[in-house]
Design a protein around this motif. Structure first.
Motif, mmCIF file in Angstrom:
data_model
loop_
_atom_site.group_PDB
_atom_site.id
_atom_site.type_symbol
_atom_site.label_atom_id
_atom_site.label_comp_id
_atom_site.label_asym_id
_atom_site.label_seq_id
_atom_site.Cartn_x
_atom_site.Cartn_y
_atom_site.Cartn_z
ATOM 1 N N LEU A 3 -26.716 -73.049 -83.480
ATOM 2 C CA LEU A 3 -27.465 -72.231 -84.435
ATOM 3 C C LEU A 3 -26.676 -70.988 -84.814
ATOM 4 N N MET A 4 -26.082 -70.319 -83.831
ATOM 5 C CA MET A 4 -25.289 -69.118 -84.094
ATOM 6 C C MET A 4 -24.061 -69.461 -84.943
ATOM 7 N N LEU A 5 -23.490 -70.632 -84.703
ATOM 8 C CA LEU A 5 -22.322 -71.075 -85.457
ATOM 9 C C LEU A 5 -22.678 -71.270 -86.926
ATOM 10 N N ILE A 6 -23.820 -71.940 -87.174
ATOM 11 C CA ILE A 6 -24.254 -72.188 -88.548
ATOM 12 C C ILE A 6 -24.597 -70.883 -89.261
ATOM 13 N N ILE A 7 -25.278 -69.977 -88.545
ATOM 14 C CA ILE A 7 -25.624 -68.670 -89.123
ATOM 15 C C ILE A 7 -24.355 -67.902 -89.491
ATOM 16 N N SER A 8 -23.379 -67.920 -88.587
ATOM 17 C CA SER A 8 -22.110 -67.220 -88.835
ATOM 18 C C SER A 8 -21.421 -67.761 -90.075
ATOM 19 N N ALA A 9 -21.379 -69.102 -90.181
ATOM 20 C CA ALA A 9 -20.719 -69.741 -91.318
ATOM 21 C C ALA A 9 -21.440 -69.416 -92.622
ATOM 22 N N GLY A 17 -18.884 -65.941 -101.512
ATOM 23 C CA GLY A 17 -19.309 -66.438 -102.818
ATOM 24 C C GLY A 17 -19.944 -65.360 -103.676
ATOM 25 N N LEU A 18 -20.715 -64.468 -103.042
ATOM 26 C CA LEU A 18 -21.399 -63.405 -103.781
ATOM 27 C C LEU A 18 -20.437 -62.348 -104.293
ATOM 28 N N LEU A 19 -19.489 -61.963 -103.445
ATOM 29 C CA LEU A 19 -18.617 -60.838 -103.771
ATOM 30 C C LEU A 19 -17.297 -61.256 -104.400
ATOM 31 N N GLY A 20 -16.950 -62.532 -104.256
ATOM 32 C CA GLY A 20 -15.687 -62.998 -104.816
ATOM 33 C C GLY A 20 -14.504 -62.728 -103.905
ATOM 34 N N ALA A 21 -14.573 -61.698 -103.094
ATOM 35 C CA ALA A 21 -13.503 -61.364 -102.158
ATOM 36 C C ALA A 21 -14.087 -60.479 -101.079
ATOM 37 N N GLY A 22 -13.493 -60.558 -99.890
ATOM 38 C CA GLY A 22 -13.926 -59.670 -98.819
ATOM 39 C C GLY A 22 -14.831 -60.325 -97.793
ATOM 40 N N GLY A 23 -15.518 -61.407 -98.174
ATOM 41 C CA GLY A 23 -16.455 -62.033 -97.242
ATOM 42 C C GLY A 23 -15.808 -62.597 -96.000
ATOM 43 N N SER A 24 -14.557 -63.070 -96.142
ATOM 44 C CA SER A 24 -13.879 -63.688 -95.003
ATOM 45 C C SER A 24 -13.515 -62.690 -93.916
ATOM 46 N N ILE A 25 -13.642 -61.400 -94.218
ATOM 47 C CA ILE A 25 -13.335 -60.381 -93.211
ATOM 48 C C ILE A 25 -14.331 -60.431 -92.051
ATOM 49 N N LEU A 26 -15.449 -61.124 -92.261
ATOM 50 C CA LEU A 26 -16.471 -61.238 -91.215
ATOM 51 C C LEU A 26 -16.228 -62.403 -90.259
ATOM 52 N N LEU A 52 -9.578 -72.882 -95.217
ATOM 53 C CA LEU A 52 -10.352 -74.037 -95.686
ATOM 54 C C LEU A 52 -11.504 -73.615 -96.602
ATOM 55 N N ILE A 53 -12.179 -72.517 -96.243
ATOM 56 C CA ILE A 53 -13.288 -72.034 -97.082
ATOM 57 C C ILE A 53 -12.765 -71.576 -98.449
ATOM 58 N N ALA A 54 -11.653 -70.836 -98.434
ATOM 59 C CA ALA A 54 -11.075 -70.343 -99.683
ATOM 60 C C ALA A 54 -10.589 -71.493 -100.557
ATOM 61 N N LEU A 55 -10.141 -72.582 -99.920
ATOM 62 C CA LEU A 55 -9.646 -73.733 -100.667
ATOM 63 C C LEU A 55 -10.733 -74.309 -101.579
ATOM 64 N N THR A 56 -11.986 -74.273 -101.112
ATOM 65 C CA THR A 56 -13.106 -74.762 -101.920
ATOM 66 C C THR A 56 -13.209 -73.972 -103.225
ATOM 67 N N VAL A 206 -19.621 -75.678 -93.316
ATOM 68 C CA VAL A 206 -20.824 -74.951 -93.731
ATOM 69 C C VAL A 206 -20.442 -73.759 -94.607
ATOM 70 N N GLY A 207 -19.361 -73.074 -94.237
ATOM 71 C CA GLY A 207 -18.906 -71.917 -95.006
ATOM 72 C C GLY A 207 -18.507 -72.294 -96.423
ATOM 73 N N ALA A 208 -17.860 -73.462 -96.572
ATOM 74 C CA ALA A 208 -17.442 -73.915 -97.895
ATOM 75 C C ALA A 208 -18.648 -74.189 -98.791
ATOM 76 N N LEU A 209 -19.665 -74.825 -98.228
ATOM 77 C CA LEU A 209 -20.895 -75.080 -98.994
ATOM 78 C C LEU A 209 -21.591 -73.764 -99.339
ATOM 79 N N ALA A 210 -21.556 -72.821 -98.388
ATOM 80 C CA ALA A 210 -22.197 -71.521 -98.609
ATOM 81 C C ALA A 210 -21.501 -70.727 -99.702
ATOM 82 N N VAL A 211 -20.178 -70.901 -99.830
ATOM 83 C CA VAL A 211 -19.441 -70.235 -100.904
ATOM 84 C C VAL A 211 -19.975 -70.682 -102.262
ATOM 85 N N LEU A 212 -20.164 -71.987 -102.405
ATOM 86 C CA LEU A 212 -20.680 -72.525 -103.667
ATOM 87 C C LEU A 212 -22.078 -71.990 -103.953
#
Length: 250
Positions: A3-9, A17-26, A52-56, A206-212
């Motif tokens: 659950l924590m893994l999915i929440i983190s992703a 996805g919202l900011l366009g840049a900077g999210g991966s710093i988390l 991998l997330i950025a590749l999406t 999960v992160g890649a789907l969340a970006v979209l």
């Protein structure tokens, strides 16, 4: 843990996805604070996850024909070697120091996000300034496992003359490349670590789907409020990381 893994992703992906840049710093803070990973493993894992997330997003940018090949080539040639060097330097730093460096970068990013300034693009490609910007962002990516989009985007606008939309799209390609090069640099060197591949794959997927998802809903939200809210989150996470890292030295 799942659950924590999915929440983190979700947090990492949606914020990117919202900011366009900077999210991966988390990504690194999520792995350390929420999944209890040690610093070195978290940073190494983050390099591949972020890539991998950025590749999406990069594939989406390619389909929209937003990529500028000349700028990508210049930036990649300069940033990729720096990312590899940064990864090797980070592997030899004492435990806790990379996290403190990351937390400091997060505080810098939080300040910039809370008080965003308009960026005036360059009229022509400024090669000398691009060399410096690309080298610094590549090195930071390898050193602490962040994408560096909050640095790459302004650099592409200021020194390469791209629009914000183009800069955001091209930054995703560079984030994917820098992260991958830094990751494989560590894997082929004597600094390879045992990684939890299940964590990496789930978080990246999960992160890649969340970006979209983030990209779809970003048009309906106020960007100023988003950036300031994210800056507060960065501030709180950075303080948590610093507290934990300082304790490792005591």
């Amino acid at each position: 843990m799942l659950l924590m893994l999915i929440i983190s992703a979700l947090v990492v992906g949606i914020s990117l996805g919202l900011l366009g840049a900077g999210g991966s710093i988390l990504t690194v803070p999520a792995l350390i604070l929420l999944l209890d990973m040690d610093e070195k493993t978290a940073i190494t894992s983050s390099l591949l996850i972020v890539s991998l997330i950025a590749l999406t997003g990069a594939l989406s940018a390619f389909k929209q024909k937003l990529l500028v090949k000349k700028v990508l080539l210049w930036f990649a040639l300069l940033s990729l070697p720096a990312a590899s060097i940064g990864a090797q330097v980070g592997a030899w730093l004492p435990n806790g120091l990379q996290t403190i460096i990351l937390a400091s970068i997060m505080l810098f990013a939080a300040k910039k996000l809370f008080h965003p300034s308009s960026i005036q693009g360059a009229k022509i490609l400024s090669v000398k300034q691009l060399v410096v910007a690309a080298s610094i962002t590549g090195f930071i990516t390898g050193l602490v496992g962040v994408g560096g989009g909050f640095l790459i985007v302004p650099a592409l606008v200021l020194y390469a003359g791209l629009t914000m939309q183009q800069a955001t799209a091209n930054s995703l390609v560079l984030i994917a490349l820098n992260g991958a090069v830094a990751f494989f640099s560590l894997r082929v060197s004597g600094n390879a670590l045992d990684l939890d591949w299940m964590v990496i794959l789930i978080m990246a997927g999960v992160g890649a789907l969340a970006v979209l998802l983030g990209q779809k809903i970003s048009h309906f939200l106020d960007q100023t409020i988003l950036k300031r809210s994210f800056s507060i989150l960065l501030l709180l996470v950075a303080l948590s990381l610093m507290t934990q890292s300082i304790n490792t030295f005591i």
